[in-house]
Design a protein around this motif. Structure first.
Motif, PDB file in Angstrom:
ATOM      1  N   SER A 210       0.998  -0.915  -0.336  1.00  0.00           N
ATOM      2  CA  SER A 210      -0.237  -0.326  -0.474  1.00  0.00           C
ATOM      3  C   SER A 210       0.783   1.466  -0.138  1.00  0.00           C
ATOM      4  O   SER A 210       1.942   1.465   0.429  1.00  0.00           O
ATOM      5  CB  SER A 210      -0.623  -0.089   1.031  1.00  0.00           C
ATOM      6  OG  SER A 210      -1.507   1.172   1.599  1.00  0.00           O
ATOM      7  N   ASP A 211       0.439   2.285  -0.819  1.00  0.00           N
ATOM      8  CA  ASP A 211       0.683   3.950  -0.301  1.00  0.00           C
ATOM      9  C   ASP A 211       0.440   4.225   0.497  1.00  0.00           C
ATOM     10  O   ASP A 211       2.119   5.233   0.649  1.00  0.00           O
ATOM     11  CB  ASP A 211       0.749   3.887  -1.616  1.00  0.00           C
ATOM     12  CG  ASP A 211      -0.945   4.698  -1.826  1.00  0.00           C
ATOM     13  OD1 ASP A 211      -1.451   3.844  -1.428  1.00  0.00           O
ATOM     14  OD2 ASP A 211      -1.298   5.694  -2.405  1.00  0.00           O
ATOM     15  N   LYS A 212      -0.284   4.051   1.039  1.00  0.00           N
ATOM     16  CA  LYS A 212      -0.923   4.935   1.841  1.00  0.00           C
ATOM     17  C   LYS A 212      -0.974   4.170   3.069  1.00  0.00           C
ATOM     18  O   LYS A 212      -1.491   2.663   3.101  1.00  0.00           O
ATOM     19  CB  LYS A 212      -1.633   5.936   2.711  1.00  0.00           C
ATOM     20  CG  LYS A 212      -3.019   5.970   1.705  1.00  0.00           C
ATOM     21  CD  LYS A 212      -3.933   6.416   1.099  1.00  0.00           C
ATOM     22  CE  LYS A 212      -3.411   6.604  -0.261  1.00  0.00           C
ATOM     23  NZ  LYS A 212      -4.758   7.539  -1.141  1.00  0.00           N
ATOM     24  N   PRO A 213      -1.169   4.347   5.007  1.00  0.00           N
ATOM     25  CA  PRO A 213      -1.696   3.957   6.102  1.00  0.00           C
ATOM     26  C   PRO A 213      -3.044   2.942   5.434  1.00  0.00           C
ATOM     27  O   PRO A 213      -3.879   4.290   4.810  1.00  0.00           O
ATOM     28  CB  PRO A 213      -1.642   4.481   6.904  1.00  0.00           C
ATOM     29  CG  PRO A 213      -0.779   5.369   6.952  1.00  0.00           C
ATOM     30  CD  PRO A 213      -0.507   5.512   5.141  1.00  0.00           C
TER      31      PRO A 213
ATOM     32  N   GLU B 283      -5.562   2.674  11.440  1.00  0.00           N
ATOM     33  CA  GLU B 283      -4.938   2.750   9.648  1.00  0.00           C
ATOM     34  C   GLU B 283      -3.676   1.987  10.331  1.00  0.00           C
ATOM     35  O   GLU B 283      -2.569   1.427  11.138  1.00  0.00           O
ATOM     36  CB  GLU B 283      -3.775   3.838  10.424  1.00  0.00           C
ATOM     37  CG  GLU B 283      -5.767   5.421  10.296  1.00  0.00           C
ATOM     38  CD  GLU B 283      -5.103   7.218   9.713  1.00  0.00           C
ATOM     39  OE1 GLU B 283      -3.988   7.159  10.628  1.00  0.00           O
ATOM     40  OE2 GLU B 283      -5.259   7.767   8.929  1.00  0.00           O
TER      41      GLU B 283
ATOM     42  N   THR C  71      -0.259  -0.304   8.975  1.00  0.00           N
ATOM     43  CA  THR C  71       0.761   0.127   8.291  1.00  0.00           C
ATOM     44  C   THR C  71       1.648  -1.339   8.364  1.00  0.00           C
ATOM     45  O   THR C  71       1.139  -2.168   8.837  1.00  0.00           O
ATOM     46  CB  THR C  71       1.287   1.150   9.186  1.00  0.00           C
ATOM     47  OG1 THR C  71       2.114   0.620  10.039  1.00  0.00           O
ATOM     48  CG2 THR C  71       0.308   2.686   8.527  1.00  0.00           C
TER      49      THR C  71
ATOM     50  N   LYS D 215     -11.098   2.793   2.828  1.00  0.00           N
ATOM     51  CA  LYS D 215     -10.212   4.336   2.690  1.00  0.00           C
ATOM     52  C   LYS D 215      -9.588   3.426   1.367  1.00  0.00           C
ATOM     53  O   LYS D 215      -9.056   2.536   1.248  1.00  0.00           O
ATOM     54  CB  LYS D 215      -9.825   5.095   3.006  1.00  0.00           C
ATOM     55  CG  LYS D 215      -9.035   6.820   2.798  1.00  0.00           C
ATOM     56  CD  LYS D 215      -8.479   7.336   3.323  1.00  0.00           C
ATOM     57  CE  LYS D 215      -7.837   8.212   3.047  1.00  0.00           C
ATOM     58  NZ  LYS D 215      -7.488   9.315   3.993  1.00  0.00           N
TER      59      LYS D 215
ATOM     60  N   PHE E 172      -6.879   2.866  -1.620  1.00  0.00           N
ATOM     61  CA  PHE E 172      -5.121   3.047  -1.353  1.00  0.00           C
ATOM     62  C   PHE E 172      -4.708   2.442  -2.743  1.00  0.00           C
ATOM     63  O   PHE E 172      -5.683   1.444  -3.433  1.00  0.00           O
ATOM     64  CB  PHE E 172      -4.551   1.702  -0.306  1.00  0.00           C
ATOM     65  CG  PHE E 172      -4.994   1.093   0.014  1.00  0.00           C
ATOM     66  CD1 PHE E 172      -4.345  -0.325  -0.135  1.00  0.00           C
ATOM     67  CD2 PHE E 172      -6.151   0.416   0.355  1.00  0.00           C
ATOM     68  CE1 PHE E 172      -4.656  -0.955  -0.743  1.00  0.00           C
ATOM     69  CE2 PHE E 172      -6.514  -0.899   1.105  1.00  0.00           C
ATOM     70  CZ  PHE E 172      -5.473  -1.910   0.732  1.00  0.00           C
ATOM     71  N   GLU E 173      -3.366   2.735  -3.697  1.00  0.00           N
ATOM     72  CA  GLU E 173      -2.935   2.123  -4.072  1.00  0.00           C
ATOM     73  C   GLU E 173      -1.795   0.390  -3.559  1.00  0.00           C
ATOM     74  O   GLU E 173      -1.104   0.612  -3.180  1.00  0.00           O
ATOM     75  CB  GLU E 173      -2.064   2.471  -4.753  1.00  0.00           C
ATOM     76  CG  GLU E 173      -2.330   3.995  -5.832  1.00  0.00           C
ATOM     77  CD  GLU E 173      -3.267   3.638  -6.809  1.00  0.00           C
ATOM     78  OE1 GLU E 173      -2.334   1.847  -7.596  1.00  0.00           O
ATOM     79  OE2 GLU E 173      -3.915   4.155  -7.268  1.00  0.00           O
TER      80      GLU E 173
END
Length: 548
Positions: free
Chosen positions: A168-171, A198, A200, A232, A234-235
């Motif tokens: 993932s590019d973000k949490p 969130e 990670t 949410k 995400f990539e």
């Protein structure tokens, strides 16, 4: 102390006929945006989730005006309004009342709290529940859940999620829910407050993300469900381990919950069980046992077998061309011939722990049963164990073998029994591992799963899954070896099964009792996967039996 709170929505609706409605979710008392609120149409698979600033936009195009729009926030009473009324006012307020509890002082006397872990613990990387935002949005915003059953009053300490891979590019925002049960499906969310994380990659330890919920004081008893939902986009992609032969539950947004009968996500919980509390129901389902104890996670063995040379060894491998099939086999060692026959949907590789040991004393012939492994079948006929036995006889003749030994696992064991009946003059000794004589000898829970699997294949109706369908059907419809026929087998037979096998133990005992020259061995604390999990003991038993 009694606490009341409300939320209201400021909706920017341009006209009564507007199909896309945008707005902001705001906490009335705190005057702060409320993030990640589910907004959607009841019984429909599509909806939206407000962003981290409370903003949302929902497309109501094509929906009947009498349909109900639902708004849910953990800790608040659910709200429902017709689409027509939702559009009526240019500036609309929807009040959501917080779930109110009258808290009284309670004196809990707990004599004994016992630590338990319930649910799906597999960490396999071969059976997965994938979360990928690039696919359909309604699928990504879907929710998956697992059923639990606490016979005694229990407190949830941790919720564990086994994650096979994380990119993932973000949490990644993840919501947890806890549902009551109604008619076998998740019903009402009973959490008093939002539980979101969130996530990670560094929060995942040894393939598991553990969420500590001890401070939430979640006490449960009876049936309940734990659900997870990604909120949410995400990539990237997240793969959650899943267990075969377990039942999970899935829904798309506010659509109906559906059973996933082939596999379930690896959600498990650490709990404190109050052993002094009154027992509500039998505790057998508390662990979510289902078929997990009978068919354990063998992903590590599958990975190891693929690393071996077996099943793809060109120097030892050959094909036998028969009508409608090319039968692939490999030969190892010298001496008295011993055929190894794998189970349903298996291959030569499954015996990667047996071949190097047994080939030191025997000429080991391992075969990919027709339609499995590297063997092909171009016919459109149903598979039968009699046909499989005929294939082995044809291969033995090609190799110039007049009398052979056979060790068969599961379906391979059934093939061995059919061979013993059809070609008694060609059989020396037979070892059957986890085999049945008729379908009723299989645990009803596995039968139920296979019926559901066949139903799914019927619905999909994909030509490329024709072979898979035949493999399920043969387990449901065959074999039909009567007690009278078992009594006709004169060769020495070693009958093996696990005490946690999917083959009923009394059925295994019946097979050994009916065959005149049979020996029986039930492995303790063993499942159906004996050649994988009990390889050393099995190898020793085979060598001892054949050496007599």
């Amino acid at each position: 102390m009694k606490k009341l709170n409300t939320l209201f929505f400021l909706l920017a609706a341009y006209s009564f006929n507007a199909q896309v409605i945008s707005g902001t979710v705001i906490s009335r008392n705190e005057n702060q945006p409320v993030p990640y609120v589910k907004i959607g149409i009841e019984k429909e698979n599509i909806g939206t989730v407000s962003d981290d600033k409370g903003n949302f936009s929902i497309d109501l195009s094509g929906y009947d005006s009498s349909k109900k729009l639902k708004i849910e926030v953990p800790g608040y009473e659910p709200y429902a309004e017709t689409v027509q009324n939702f559009r009526k006012q240019e500036r609309q307020q929807i009040l959501l009342k917080e779930k109110v509890k009258n808290i009284k002082e309670v004196n809990i006397k707990v004599k004994k709290l016992v630590d338990k872990n319930w649910g799906v613990n597999t960490k396999t990387k071969s059976v997965l529940y994938s979360v990928n935002p690039k696919l359909k949005k309604e699928d990504f915003l879907g929710e998956t859940a697992l059923e639990f059953n606490a016979s005694k009053r229990s407190k949830i300490k941790n919720i564990n999620l086994n994650i096979a891979s994380y990119t993932s590019d973000k949490p990644v925002l993840l919501r947890y829910s806890l549902y009551t049960e109604k008619n076998g499906f998740p019903d009402q969310n009973i959490l008093d407050e939002e539980i979101t994380v969130e996530l990670t990659e560094d929060m995942i330890k040894d393939g598991t993300y553990t969420l500590d919920v001890n401070d939430h004081h979640i006490w449960v008893q009876g049936k309940f469900f734990i659900g997870i939902q990604f909120l949410k986009e995400f990539e990237g992609k997240i793969n959650i381990s899943a267990a075969l032969f377990r039942t999970g539950f899935l829904r798309k947004f506010y659509g109906d919950w559906q059973k996933m009968t082939l596999a379930a996500p690896a959600i498990n919980i650490d709990v404190k069980v109050d052993k002094s509390a009154k027992n509500s129901k039998d505790e057998t389902a508390a662990s979510g046992g289902d078929l997990e104890e009978m068919i354990s996670d063998v992903s590590q063995y599958n990975m190891e077998s693929k690393k071996s040379v077996y099943g793809k060894n060109e120097s030892s491998g050959s094909y036998l061309q028969l009508k409608d099939t090319k039968l692939y086999y490999e030969v190892y060692g010298e001496g008295e011939p011993l055929f190894l026959l794998h189970g349903n949907s298996g291959s030569i590789q499954d015996f990667y722990q047996q071949i190097p040991v047994l080939s030191k004393q025997f000429k080991v012939i391992v075969v990919d049963t027709r339609g499995q492994g590297k063997s092909v079948d171009t016919s459109e006929r149903d598979f039968t164990y009699t046909q499989f036995a005929e294939d082995i006889k044809m291969l033995a003749e090609k190799l110039g073998l007049h009398k052979v030994n056979i060790a068969g696992w599961s379906d391979g064991g059934v093939t061995g029994l059919e061979f013993a009946l059809k070609y008694p003059e060609s059989l020396n000794k037979l070892i059957v591992i986890g085999a049945n004589a008729f379908p009723e000898g299989v645990d009803e829970r596995l039968i139920s799963h296979m019926k559901n699997q066949l139903l799914v294949l019927d619905i999909e109706n994909k030509p490329e899954k024709f072979n898979e369908r035949r493999l399920v059907e043969i387990m449901l419809n065959e074999p039909h070896i009567s007690k009278k026929n078992l009594a006709k087998i004169q060769s020495p037979v070693l009958v093996i099964a696990g005490d946690k096998d999917v083959i009923k133990q009394d059925h295994t005992e019946m097979i050994a009792r009916q065959i005149p020259n049979a020996e029986l061995k039930i492995y303790k604390n063993a499942t159906h996967m004996i050649p994988f999990e009990n390889a050393e003991e099995l190898n020793a038993d085979i060598l001892k039996f054949l050496g007599k």
